[in-house]
Write an enzyme that holds these catalytic residues in place. Structure first.
Site, PDB file in Angstrom:
ATOM      1  CG  ASP A 182     -15.939  37.543  -1.823  1.00 15.33           C
ATOM      2  OD1 ASP A 182     -15.932  37.076  -2.974  1.00 15.33           O
ATOM      3  OD2 ASP A 182     -16.612  38.532  -1.477  1.00 15.33           O
ATOM      4  N   GLY A 225     -13.082  31.832  -0.232  1.00 16.21           N
ATOM      5  CA  GLY A 225     -12.058  31.028  -0.912  1.00 16.21           C
ATOM      6  C   GLY A 225     -12.550  29.631  -1.258  1.00 16.21           C
ATOM      7  CG  ASN A 273     -24.451  36.426  -8.006  1.00 17.04           C
ATOM      8  OD1 ASN A 273     -24.135  35.288  -8.329  1.00 17.04           O
ATOM      9  ND2 ASN A 273     -25.396  36.682  -7.128  1.00 17.04           N
ATOM     10  CG  HIS A 314     -15.949  30.412  -6.861  1.00 19.27           C
ATOM     11  ND1 HIS A 314     -16.621  29.232  -6.652  1.00 19.27           N
ATOM     12  CD2 HIS A 314     -16.604  31.354  -6.135  1.00 19.27           C
ATOM     13  CE1 HIS A 314     -17.651  29.461  -5.840  1.00 19.27           C
ATOM     14  NE2 HIS A 314     -17.660  30.734  -5.519  1.00 19.27           N
ATOM     15  CG  LEU A 317      -3.598  29.899   9.395  1.00 16.05           C
ATOM     16  CD1 LEU A 317      -4.733  30.101  10.399  1.00 16.05           C
ATOM     17  CD2 LEU A 317      -2.951  28.526   9.612  1.00 16.05           C
ATOM     18  CB  THR A 352      -0.759  27.994   4.481  1.00 16.10           C
ATOM     19  OG1 THR A 352      -0.282  27.060   3.498  1.00 16.10           O
ATOM     20  CG2 THR A 352      -1.280  27.259   5.702  1.00 16.10           C
TER      21      THR A 352
END
Ligand code: IMP
Ligand code: MG
Length: 334
Positions: A13, A15, A40, A43, A283, A323
């Site tokens: 997780d 990203g 499992n 994304h 971020l 971001t």
């Protein structure tokens, strides 16, 4: 970057999907291939206002010209795969599944649901991956080549990758889970059913260590974990909410546990994956003023300081900074 592999540096997780989606759009690979455990993992990629939640198809899907392959070391649940192909109108001619990819059946899911150990102690996703890998080790698991409904997708994934490498074309390898969910290097027994570090992800798709040019390790700007197992510096539910770090899992919908960024875990992840680049995601969740910023100069001083501290401490460049939720919300420092 003729051949790059993207892996998770914490507990999944991080990203990875958005990072792979971004690299696919920018670098236009010939092939995007998925390694890792199987369905499992979830994304998520947000592109042009459309959200893709992918458990089988590689996140390179959003770059419409690349091949979408699944390696022989991965597990496929045909129902999940067909759902994704239909839901996102994936052109079937883009999809290739290796003949030796393992197949998850309903019995694997049933077996996991009956296991108190997996359900309550490990808090597995109960998607049948662990039990399918058990059967693979016992050498009784069905492989993709044995399944009639998959016939049109069956290919030799390593061959396709080697051909692309020989022609100097770009191949993007997508890892799943994260370093500390690795069966070998993670917080055993609170781990997944395979190694998921870069070497294993490359092995999953048929690529040897000397062919890899770049290993991009993905760290979220804070650490999260779903399911059981140790999490150093874990925050209380109230603290997570106060910081705005509340997240739910893509596959299970479970609330994710959270802790501040860990330099100790990051250092270990760099070594275990021989990372050449770092991607930092979310971020903007830690520094809200950075939301949607796509230029380094526009970052706040405190956000720049955080990134530079990561580079200085870990000795690896931070090349990709995410971001926002949109796949192009990136500061690209490559
Ligand atoms: P399993 O691999 O489904 O058996 O789950 C074992 C452990 O790994 C559980 O704690 C899961 O929550 C965790 N896990 C497995 N895959 C992922 C993932 O893709 N992201 C985050 N956690 C995962
Ligand atoms: Mg996930």
């Amino acid at each position: 970057m003729p051949i790059g592999v993207v892996v998770g540096g914490f507990f999944g997780d991080e990203g990875k999907g958005s990072v792979v989606g971004y690299l696919a759009l920018k670098d236009k690979p010939e092939i995007c291939v998925r390694g890792g455990v199987g369905p499992n993992a979830g994304h998520t990629v947000l592109y042009n206002g459309k959200e893709y939640k992918l458990r089988q198809i590689p996140s390179g899907l959003i770059y419409e010209k690349c091949r979408l392959l699944i390696g022989p070391g991965v597990l496929v649940n045909p129902d999940v795969l067909f759902d994704e192909i239909k839901k996102y109108s994936v052109d079937p001619s883009r999809v290739g599944i290796d003949k030796h990819t393992g197949i998850i059946r309903s019995q694997h899911i049933e077996r996991e649901k009956k296991s108190k150990h997996l359900k309550e102690e490990i808090q597995s996703t109960l998607t049948g991956c662990g039990e399918a890998n058990v059967d693979r080790v016992r050498r009784i698991l069905s492989l993709a080549k044995d399944i009639d409904s998959l016939a049109e997708y069956i290919v030799d994934v390593p061959e396709e990758i080697w051909r692309a490498i020989d022609q100097n074309k770009l191949v993007l390898i997508e890892g799943t889970q994260g370093t500390f969910l690795s069966l070998y290097h993670g917080t055993y027994p609170f781990v997944t059913s395979k190694d998921v570090c870069a070497s294993a992800i490359c092995s999953d798709v048929g690529v040897g260590p000397k062919d890899v040019d770049d290993v991009i390790v993905v760290f979220k700007a804070y650490v999260t974990r779903v399911g059981a197992g140790p999490l150093l510096g874990e925050l209380s539910k109230e603290e997570i909410e106060e910081r705005g770090w509340t997240e739910y899992g893509t596959v299970t919908g479970r609330l994710r546990r959270a802790a501040p960024f860990s330099f100790d875990l990051a250092r270990r992840a760099i070594k275990l994956n021989s990372a050449t680049q770092i991607a930092i995601t979310k971020l903007d969740v830690v520094f809200p003023e950075t939301a949607g910023v796509r230029k380094w100069d526009k970052l706040s001083d405190r956000a720049k300081k955080f990134i530079l501290e990561i580079e200085d401490t870990l000795g690896v460049p931070v090349t990709i900074i995410r971001t926002g939720k949109e796949v192009l919300d990136v500061i690209d420092r490559r």
